[in-house]
Design an enzyme around this catalytic site. Structure first.
Site, short mmCIF file in Angstrom:
data_model
loop_
_atom_site.label_atom_id
_atom_site.label_comp_id
_atom_site.label_asym_id
_atom_site.label_seq_id
_atom_site.Cartn_x
_atom_site.Cartn_y
_atom_site.Cartn_z
CG PHE A 1 -13.65 30.41 9.25
CD1 PHE A 1 -14.09 31.38 10.13
CD2 PHE A 1 -14.59 29.61 8.61
CE1 PHE A 1 -15.44 31.56 10.38
CE2 PHE A 1 -15.95 29.77 8.85
CZ PHE A 1 -16.38 30.76 9.74
CG ASP A 9 -5.86 27.36 13.87
OD1 ASP A 9 -5.59 26.58 12.94
OD2 ASP A 9 -7.01 27.78 14.09
CG ASN A 16 -7.59 21.32 7.11
OD1 ASN A 16 -6.40 21.15 7.39
ND2 ASN A 16 -8.18 22.49 7.24
CG HIS A 32 -6.97 31.02 3.74
ND1 HIS A 32 -7.44 29.81 3.29
CD2 HIS A 32 -7.28 31.09 5.06
CE1 HIS A 32 -8.03 29.18 4.30
NE2 HIS A 32 -7.94 29.93 5.38
CG HIS A 65 -3.94 23.68 15.57
ND1 HIS A 65 -5.12 23.51 16.24
CD2 HIS A 65 -4.29 23.94 14.28
CE1 HIS A 65 -6.13 23.66 15.40
NE2 HIS A 65 -5.64 23.93 14.20
#
Length: 425
Positions: A322, A304, A93, A308, A59
């Site tokens: 997030f 995960d 995504n 950003h 992930h």
């Protein structure tokens, strides 16, 4: 050929002095002493450190294509290599979403050009991850995608997830689910609890996650689909997954380092480096996650890794995206907090990053033996290092762990016999 000398590997939980001879991409010999006399052998001194199988992260978010200001395939896989990972599975995504054979092939081309470690891409469950129309499971499975997920959003309707699971079961691929009922999140930016009330920040309740997991395990039972739950964060979710496993349903689950280490009480204020989805929960939830991991309800650890840009994370929690980065800090943080303090064995931690994720997804990685790929990482268990943003190979440094002092830092990572990361001397 390469010869790794002066190393240690784990055998049934015990560290054994070991040397490893590598011929091309594969391990030729593993022994306590290897007598290899040849002028064309490159000797690598492990300096008494642990030699572990290359880690597997099921992930991550590499952001490319479409989000290169946050991360690229190159920078994200360099970060993975620094963290000891040799196999990563990026979420869909991106823009465009890998929801067609053409988009997957375009993504694979990018991977072949710049990836520093093995990259096994997911395909989306629904077109554009919009939740309204299924992708062509058969064509994408033939293309060899890792699994199917709409991670970043939950599949909102039971009918859509039921249809997806039937297709996934047919092509023998897992459904991997970010579980979040949009009707229950209420615009939240952190966990709904005492701390969110103190800070005046909208909260996301536990039930937003656990309700969707409860729905999905019943759909998995009805379809025979392998159902994998992303980043479990609540005690109710652990209970549902435990009960599903006892009922013989093919469900597996992962947990992140940050949900094992932090709670809502660690959020210092309106600091977006503490904003991730699912959010940091209560200490009761954290304890349930630890119990679930140790009793086998939760199968493995996944980062995960969610990079950003700095300006995005400088916004208030209600506006910032997030996610936190994790590839470069996952193993050292967990080794320092759980193994060095005697809560876990070193073997347990290594297994959570290697053989456990590889086994549940039927990957032939995560172990070291004769003729296996020489995917490995050398880890210094004894030297303390501070987590510094300037040391990151990721483009991003959005993490609450900056300044932490940790042990268990990888010093070298090798993929198919080639060094893909080496600590600066």
């Amino acid at each position: 050929m390469k010869l790794i000398k002066n190393g240690k590997i784990l055998k049934n939980g015990i560290l054994k002095d070991t040397e490893i001879l590598i011929d091309g991409k594969r391990i030729k010999q593993i022994s306590s002493k290897i007598n290899a006399s040849s002028s064309n052998i490159e000797v690598i001194d492990a300096k008494g450190n642990l030699i572990a199988p290359g880690f597997v992260d099921v992930h991550v978010h590499l952001r490319e294509p479409g989000g290169e200001h946050k991360e690229t395939i190159e920078s994200g896989t360099k970060a993975a290599a620094r963290g000891g990972f040799t196999t990563v599975c990026p979420m869909p995504n991106t823009r465009p979403v890998p929801d067609t054979v053409e988009h997957v092939r375009e993504l694979r081309q990018r991977i072949s050009e710049t990836a520093q470690v093995r990259v096994l891409p997911y395909a989306a469950i629904t077109k554009r991850q919009a939740g309204t129309e299924l992708v062509d499971f058969e064509k994408l499975a033939l293309e060899g995608v890792f699994a199917f997920t709409d991670d970043g959003v939950g599949v909102q309707t039971a009918s859509m997830m039921y249809a997806a699971m039937k297709q996934a079961a047919k092509v023998k691929k897992p459904i991997v689910a970010h579980c979040e009922d949009n009707s229950l999140i209420y615009g939240g930016a952190m966990h709904k609890g005492k701390r969110s009330e103190e800070l005046g920040i909208p909260g996301i309740p536990n039930i937003a996650e656990s309700v969707q997991i409860a729905r999905d395990v019943l759909l998995a039972e009805a379809t025979g689909c392998h159902y994998h739950v992303c980043h479990v964060s609540t005690k109710e979710s652990v209970r549902v997954i435990r009960d599903a496993k006892k009922a013989g349903i093919h469900v597996t689950a992962e947990v992140t380092p940050h949900h094992l280490l932090l709670t809502e009480n660690d959020v210092p204020g309106d600091d977006s480096n503490y904003k991730m989805n699912p959010p940091l929960r209560s200490n009761e939830d954290r304890e349930a996650l630890l119990e679930g991991l140790l009793d086998g309800t939760i199968d493995c650890i996944a980062t995960d890794h969610a990079p950003h840009a700095k300006e995005e994370k400088e916004q208030p929690m209600t506006k910032a995206p997030f996610g936190i980065v994790g590839s470069e800090t996952a193993f050292p943080l967990l080794y320092t907090h759980f193994v060095r303090r005697g809560n876990w064995s070193l073997q347990q931690l290594v297994d959570y990053f290697t053989i456990k994720p590889a086994t549940i997804f039927n990957l032939n990685y995560g172990k070291l033996h004769k003729d296996s790929y020489a995917d490995l990482t050398i880890i210094d268990l004894n030297t303390e290092k501070e987590i510094k943003s300037e040391d990151f190979l990721s483009k991003a440094d959005n993490t609450p762990f900056i300044g932490e002092k940790v042990y268990g830092n990888p010093t070298l990572t090798m993929l198919k016999g080639e060094v893909v990361f080496e600590e600066e001397k």
